[in-house]
Design an enzyme around this catalytic site. Structure first.
Site, PDB file in Angstrom:
ATOM      1  N   GLU A  58       8.587  11.386   2.291  1.00 19.25           N
ATOM      2  CA  GLU A  58       7.624  10.397   2.839  1.00 19.25           C
ATOM      3  C   GLU A  58       8.104   9.583   3.923  1.00 19.25           C
ATOM      4  O   GLU A  58       9.126   9.161   3.874  1.00 19.25           O
ATOM      5  CB  GLU A  58       7.227   9.527   1.557  1.00 19.25           C
ATOM      6  CG  GLU A  58       6.354   8.526   1.500  1.00 19.25           C
ATOM      7  CD  GLU A  58       5.719   7.925   0.458  1.00 19.25           C
ATOM      8  OE1 GLU A  58       4.751   8.613  -0.134  1.00 19.25           O
ATOM      9  OE2 GLU A  58       6.150   6.953  -0.058  1.00 19.25           O
ATOM     10  N   GLU A 169      -2.393  10.174  -9.124  1.00 19.93           N
ATOM     11  CA  GLU A 169      -1.109   9.352  -9.850  1.00 19.93           C
ATOM     12  C   GLU A 169      -1.607   8.554 -11.103  1.00 19.93           C
ATOM     13  O   GLU A 169      -2.438   7.876 -11.370  1.00 19.93           O
ATOM     14  CB  GLU A 169      -0.817   8.360  -8.514  1.00 19.93           C
ATOM     15  CG  GLU A 169       0.293   7.344  -8.889  1.00 19.93           C
ATOM     16  CD  GLU A 169       0.702   6.612  -7.919  1.00 19.93           C
ATOM     17  OE1 GLU A 169       1.318   7.054  -6.875  1.00 19.93           O
ATOM     18  OE2 GLU A 169       0.468   5.246  -7.929  1.00 19.93           O
TER      19      GLU A 169
END
Length: 275
Positions: A58, A169
């Site tokens: 990320e 998520e």
């Protein structure tokens, strides 16, 4: 301020932000993007590659809880370095107000990388799905804590109709039970950060592993920093591992990624790691 309260603040701001962006850049303009009619890459397939690291590396400049992590890291060098190091995919934060990201970070990463890119943002509106496609993203994040099951279904189906994959998520078993929808979602990510006290524990991923239906690729998010932790997560069925701060707190995030990939390569092979 609790994480739950921060989420409420972020979502309220995001709805205003999306309304403003829709006026500035209408959907018809998004559809003229070079990437809008291109075929996205499959995040699932890249995570499941035999012998791969399973890392989703990320690019994140800051967070609401930690403030600035790495304000000046260059997108091009960092993301290209992640790929050269052996990451399976990229995650790019595009939220400006709370994470210091921007849409251009993703389009820059797209220009320099042939790999799946996840648009990491707080998606609350269909416009953001169309936006992600126009940026060159291959997958989008939907967060169960801020969306209803009906919203997840609608947003996920729209994303998949555009060829994008969807990472859902969740933070606990309740979110998983009400939100896992195979028609709208391709991958399920378990966020190891507690919504109320910011604490991190891999026990969250360990506890939910068996509850995630087999049709979803399993991703563990946050709080992962060692190959040993990834080995433990692989043993219970995880195939993807999203790491941001563990890399970004280094002056050269791509070098931290390369070191971890080497350690992962030395792990004993497990059946779930090569599924």
């Amino acid at each position: 301020m609790s994480q739950a309260t921060i989420l409420d603040t972020i979502v309220a701001h995001k709805r205003q932000e999306v309304a403003s962006r829709r006026e500035l850049v209408p959907v018809k303009l998004l559809e003229t993007s070079l990437y809008f009619n291109s075929q996205p890459l499959s995040l699932r397939k890249y995570l499941l590659r035999e012998g791969g690291s399973g890392l989703i590396a990320e690019f994140k400049r800051k967070s609401p809880s930690k403030g600035w992590i790495n304000q000046y890291a260059p997108v091009e060098r960092t993301t290209l370095g992640y790929m050269q190091a052996g990451a399976a995919a990229l995650s790019i934060l595009t939220d400006t107000e709370f994470f210091g990201g921007k849409s251009e970070d993703l389009t820059t990463a797209r220009r320099f990388n042939f790999c799946p890119i996840l648009r990491k943002d707080f998606v609350v509106d269909e416009y953001q799905i169309l936006e992600a496609k126009s940026m060159g993203a291959d997958a989008v994040l939907l967060i169960a804590a801020v969306l209803t099951p009906a919203e997840i279904d609608a947003l996920g189906r729209l994303a998949r109709s555009l060829g994008l994959e969807v990472l859902l998520e969740v933070h606990d078993g309740d979110e998983l039970a009400r939100s896992a929808n195979a028609e709208a979602v391709n991958l399920i990510g378990v966020n190891n950060r507690n919504l109320h006290d910011f604490s991190l524990s891999l026990d969250t991923s360990m506890a939910l592993a068996e509850a995630i239906p087999q049709e979803f690729v399993k991703v563990s998010e946050s709080g992962i920093s060692t190959a040993a932790a990834i080995g433990q997560l692989r043993e219970v069925g995880y195939q993807g591992f999203l790491l941001g701060e563990a890399f970004m707190r280094h002056a050269r995030p791509e070098r931290a990624c390369a070191a971890l990939v080497q350690e992962i390569a030395a792990l004993p092979k497990t059946e779930s790691a090569v599924a």
